[in-house]
Motif scaffolding. Structure first.
Motif, PDB file in Angstrom:
ATOM      1  N   MET A   1     -18.084   8.625  -9.929  1.00 27.33           N
ATOM      2  CA  MET A   1     -17.047   8.477 -10.947  1.00 27.33           C
ATOM      3  C   MET A   1     -16.154   9.716 -11.075  1.00 27.33           C
ATOM      4  SD  MET A   1     -17.664   7.895 -15.004  1.00 27.33           S
ATOM      5  CE  MET A   1     -16.319   8.000 -16.172  1.00 27.33           C
ATOM      6  N   GLU A   2     -16.724  10.892 -10.783  1.00 22.92           N
ATOM      7  CA  GLU A   2     -15.947  12.127 -10.937  1.00 22.92           C
ATOM      8  C   GLU A   2     -14.776  12.201  -9.961  1.00 22.92           C
ATOM      9  OE1 GLU A   2     -20.035  12.708 -12.491  1.00 22.92           O
ATOM     10  OE2 GLU A   2     -19.171  11.859 -10.660  1.00 22.92           O
ATOM     11  N   VAL A   3     -14.854  11.498  -8.840  1.00 21.92           N
ATOM     12  CA  VAL A   3     -13.713  11.415  -7.920  1.00 21.92           C
ATOM     13  C   VAL A   3     -12.841  10.269  -8.420  1.00 21.92           C
ATOM     14  CG1 VAL A   3     -12.976  11.190  -5.532  1.00 21.92           C
ATOM     15  CG2 VAL A   3     -15.157  12.289  -6.057  1.00 21.92           C
ATOM     16  N   HIS A   4     -11.984  10.612  -9.344  1.00 18.90           N
ATOM     17  CA  HIS A   4     -11.180   9.647 -10.089  1.00 18.90           C
ATOM     18  C   HIS A   4      -9.810   9.502  -9.430  1.00 18.90           C
ATOM     19  CE1 HIS A   4      -8.789   8.213 -13.567  1.00 18.90           C
ATOM     20  NE2 HIS A   4      -9.918   7.728 -14.013  1.00 18.90           N
ATOM     21  N   SER A   5      -9.167   8.375  -9.658  1.00 17.86           N
ATOM     22  CA  SER A   5      -7.839   8.152  -9.062  1.00 17.86           C
ATOM     23  C   SER A   5      -6.839   9.222  -9.478  1.00 17.86           C
ATOM     24  CB  SER A   5      -7.323   6.768  -9.440  1.00 17.86           C
ATOM     25  OG  SER A   5      -7.356   6.574 -10.841  1.00 17.86           O
ATOM     26  N   SER A   6      -6.985   9.786 -10.677  1.00 21.29           N
ATOM     27  CA  SER A   6      -6.041  10.809 -11.146  1.00 21.29           C
ATOM     28  C   SER A   6      -6.370  12.204 -10.634  1.00 21.29           C
ATOM     29  CB  SER A   6      -6.008  10.825 -12.679  1.00 21.29           C
ATOM     30  OG  SER A   6      -5.429   9.647 -13.188  1.00 21.29           O
ATOM     31  N   THR A   7      -7.489  12.359  -9.921  1.00 21.74           N
ATOM     32  CA  THR A   7      -7.849  13.678  -9.393  1.00 21.74           C
ATOM     33  C   THR A   7      -7.464  13.856  -7.934  1.00 21.74           C
ATOM     34  OG1 THR A   7     -10.074  13.064  -8.590  1.00 21.74           O
ATOM     35  CG2 THR A   7      -9.870  13.687 -10.921  1.00 21.74           C
ATOM     36  N   ILE A   8      -7.147  12.784  -7.246  1.00 23.41           N
ATOM     37  CA  ILE A   8      -7.036  12.835  -5.785  1.00 23.41           C
ATOM     38  C   ILE A   8      -5.738  13.509  -5.311  1.00 23.41           C
ATOM     39  CG2 ILE A   8      -6.672  11.390  -3.745  1.00 23.41           C
ATOM     40  CD1 ILE A   8      -9.531  11.678  -4.436  1.00 23.41           C
ATOM     41  N   LEU A   9      -5.912  14.430  -4.372  1.00 23.35           N
ATOM     42  CA  LEU A   9      -4.807  15.019  -3.617  1.00 23.35           C
ATOM     43  C   LEU A   9      -5.130  14.806  -2.143  1.00 23.35           C
ATOM     44  CD1 LEU A   9      -2.192  16.842  -3.570  1.00 23.35           C
ATOM     45  CD2 LEU A   9      -3.762  18.775  -3.249  1.00 23.35           C
ATOM     46  N   VAL A  10      -4.227  14.151  -1.433  1.00 21.97           N
ATOM     47  CA  VAL A  10      -4.514  13.748  -0.050  1.00 21.97           C
ATOM     48  C   VAL A  10      -3.413  14.249   0.876  1.00 21.97           C
ATOM     49  CG1 VAL A  10      -3.332  11.524  -0.295  1.00 21.97           C
ATOM     50  CG2 VAL A  10      -5.157  11.768   1.397  1.00 21.97           C
ATOM     51  N   ARG A  11      -3.800  14.608   2.086  1.00 27.34           N
ATOM     52  CA  ARG A  11      -2.803  14.992   3.077  1.00 27.34           C
ATOM     53  C   ARG A  11      -1.984  13.765   3.486  1.00 27.34           C
ATOM     54  NH1 ARG A  11      -4.945  19.972   4.955  1.00 27.34           N
ATOM     55  NH2 ARG A  11      -7.226  20.102   4.725  1.00 27.34           N
ATOM     56  N   ARG A  12      -0.717  13.976   3.726  1.00 27.96           N
ATOM     57  CA  ARG A  12       0.128  12.873   4.207  1.00 27.96           C
ATOM     58  C   ARG A  12      -0.424  12.327   5.525  1.00 27.96           C
ATOM     59  NH1 ARG A  12       4.572   9.596   2.416  1.00 27.96           N
ATOM     60  NH2 ARG A  12       4.063   7.948   3.864  1.00 27.96           N
ATOM     61  N   SER A  13      -0.924  13.216   6.360  1.00 28.69           N
ATOM     62  CA  SER A  13      -1.478  12.773   7.646  1.00 28.69           C
ATOM     63  C   SER A  13      -2.689  11.870   7.437  1.00 28.69           C
ATOM     64  CB  SER A  13      -1.871  13.989   8.491  1.00 28.69           C
ATOM     65  OG  SER A  13      -2.803  14.812   7.808  1.00 28.69           O
ATOM     66  N   THR A  14      -3.487  12.159   6.414  1.00 27.38           N
ATOM     67  CA  THR A  14      -4.626  11.297   6.107  1.00 27.38           C
ATOM     68  C   THR A  14      -4.155   9.929   5.644  1.00 27.38           C
ATOM     69  OG1 THR A  14      -6.016  13.185   5.503  1.00 27.38           O
ATOM     70  CG2 THR A  14      -6.673  11.031   4.662  1.00 27.38           C
ATOM     71  N   TRP A  15      -3.178   9.909   4.753  1.00 30.97           N
ATOM     72  CA  TRP A  15      -2.631   8.632   4.272  1.00 30.97           C
ATOM     73  C   TRP A  15      -2.144   7.785   5.439  1.00 30.97           C
ATOM     74  CZ3 TRP A  15      -2.118   5.989  -0.317  1.00 30.97           C
ATOM     75  CH2 TRP A  15      -1.216   4.923  -0.328  1.00 30.97           C
ATOM     76  N   ASP A  16      -1.444   8.413   6.387  1.00 33.56           N
ATOM     77  CA  ASP A  16      -0.891   7.665   7.517  1.00 33.56           C
ATOM     78  C   ASP A  16      -1.990   7.058   8.386  1.00 33.56           C
ATOM     79  OD1 ASP A  16       1.662   8.280   6.698  1.00 33.56           O
ATOM     80  OD2 ASP A  16       1.876  10.007   8.048  1.00 33.56           O
ATOM     81  N   VAL A  17      -3.109   7.758   8.531  1.00 30.27           N
ATOM     82  CA  VAL A  17      -4.218   7.257   9.343  1.00 30.27           C
ATOM     83  C   VAL A  17      -5.033   6.215   8.585  1.00 30.27           C
ATOM     84  CG1 VAL A  17      -6.396   7.889  10.461  1.00 30.27           C
ATOM     85  CG2 VAL A  17      -4.384   9.333  10.759  1.00 30.27           C
ATOM     86  N   VAL A  18      -5.353   6.514   7.333  1.00 28.31           N
ATOM     87  CA  VAL A  18      -6.235   5.662   6.532  1.00 28.31           C
ATOM     88  C   VAL A  18      -5.544   4.362   6.134  1.00 28.31           C
ATOM     89  CG1 VAL A  18      -7.385   5.504   4.287  1.00 28.31           C
ATOM     90  CG2 VAL A  18      -7.674   7.533   5.706  1.00 28.31           C
ATOM     91  N   GLY A  19      -4.263   4.457   5.843  1.00 28.90           N
ATOM     92  CA  GLY A  19      -3.519   3.276   5.425  1.00 28.90           C
ATOM     93  C   GLY A  19      -3.390   3.175   3.915  1.00 28.90           C
ATOM     94  N   PRO A  20      -2.573   2.253   3.444  1.00 25.79           N
ATOM     95  CA  PRO A  20      -2.277   2.145   2.013  1.00 25.79           C
ATOM     96  C   PRO A  20      -3.423   1.539   1.221  1.00 25.79           C
ATOM     97  CG  PRO A  20      -1.217   0.358   3.208  1.00 25.79           C
ATOM     98  CD  PRO A  20      -1.821   1.249   4.247  1.00 25.79           C
ATOM     99  N   VAL A  21      -3.256   1.552  -0.089  1.00 27.86           N
ATOM    100  CA  VAL A  21      -4.192   0.883  -0.986  1.00 27.86           C
ATOM    101  C   VAL A  21      -4.159  -0.610  -0.687  1.00 27.86           C
ATOM    102  CG1 VAL A  21      -4.792   0.498  -3.408  1.00 27.86           C
ATOM    103  CG2 VAL A  21      -3.727   2.658  -2.719  1.00 27.86           C
TER     104      VAL A  21
END
Length: 315
Positions: free
Chosen positions: A161-181
């Motif tokens: 639970m402590e890894v909350h949606s409002s706490t997340i900071l992600v690399r753009r490169s990670t987003w591009d690999v992982v994909g959208p919500v």
């Protein structure tokens, strides 16, 4: 992020640009508080805040925008709901790093600085999180992790639970690999957890130990009473992520959620069958104890949820 881009490097940009996505719908007072906290970060680098209105009229906020900050308003161009709003914001993002903040939460001033510095020190990490403080009627409780990172096995076993949606900071490169919500998740339920499973498969989520985000713990939820949708969404999650079957504890937790939702929706026979499965997987699963009184009609699911939330917990 290269060595030259790390905070404190002798040459090159010290702090990369960050885009913060705030998806919203008809909560102007809370939204203003969230956006103001983003704009007031002590982060030395550029910060862009993208406010995504979910198929409602854009209403610009009466906020001063400091130097080094940008504030933009866009309309959700994806499917209606929180996943679509976050994906629209990520589409619009220009920063090297992407962060999310729910419109009813807010950040403390050092949040971005501390997380960016941690990501720079951990090039293997996919994202960064931090501690949270739950604030609401009758509750003021801090939750922080006593570990430096969270990996895929941790998320398989527990929601964390402590890894909350409002706490997340992600690399753009990670987003591009992982994909959208995932916008196909029924009702958008558990969309942050499903996405985090994919993020953690790419790399660990590193943790700033301090409490840097205040979560509005108001005791209600968009999902209250939407029991059939919760059942459908949890089963969708299990089908999509076969790795969840690798932990008996984690599998019992998810089937316990299904059992609780079935009982709360007055589908008692189905709930009892799910409970049997939960007990076989993990007799100590806490959702067995909270589901039994609902099956017996002694308490409603809504009542159990409210009691749990007063203690800073979920079901």
């Amino acid at each position: 992020m290269t060595d030259r881009d790390q905070p404190g490097a002798a040459t090159g940009p010290a702090y990369p640009a960050v885009t913060v996505v705030v998806a919203t719908r008809d909560r102007p007072g809370l939204l203003e508080r969230a956006v103001r906290a983003v704009l007031d970060q002590d982060y030395p680098g550029p910060v862009e805040c993208v406010v995504v209105y979910d198929h409602t009229e854009i209403r610009p906020l009466d906020l001063a925008v400091p130097a080094g900050r940008a504030l933009r308003y866009v309309t959700n161009t994806h499917r209606r709901g929180l996943p679509g709003g976050r994906n629209t914001g990520a589409d619009e993002a220009t920063g090297d790093l992407i962060a999310f903040c729910d419109d009813d939460d807010f950040w403390l001033p050092t949040k971005l600085t501390r997380q960016v510095e941690l990501l720079a020190a951990r090039p293997d990490a996919a994202a960064a999180s931090c501690g949270i403080r739950l604030e609401g009627p009758g509750i003021a409780k801090e939750r922080r992790l006593d570990r430096a990172e969270v990996g895929l096995p941790d998320f398989v076993e527990d929601r964390v639970m402590e890894v909350h949606s409002s706490t997340i900071l992600v690399r753009r490169s990670t987003w591009d690999v992982v994909g959208p919500v995932d916008e196909e998740l029924p009702g958008g339920y558990g969309e942050d957890y499903e996405w985090l499973l994919r993020v953690a498969a790419h790399g660990p989520v590193v943790i700033v130990p301090e409490v840097l985000v205040v979560v509005d713990w108001h005791g209600g939820s968009f999902f209250f009473g939407r029991w059939a949708m919760i059942v459908e969404a949890t089963r969708y999650l299990l089908d999509k992520h076969p790795e969840l079957a690798g932990s008996r504890t984690g599998l019992a937790r998810l089937h316990g959620q299904i059992a609780f939702a079935l009982a709360s929706g007055h589908r008692r026979r189905e709930a009892l069958r799910e409970l049997g499965r939960v007990v076989r997987l993990n007799p100590r699963e806490k959702r067995v104890l909270v589901t039994v009184p609902v099956v017996l009609g002694l308490l409603s699911g809504e009542r159990v949820l409210r009691l749990a939330q007063r203690r800073g917990r979920g079901v």
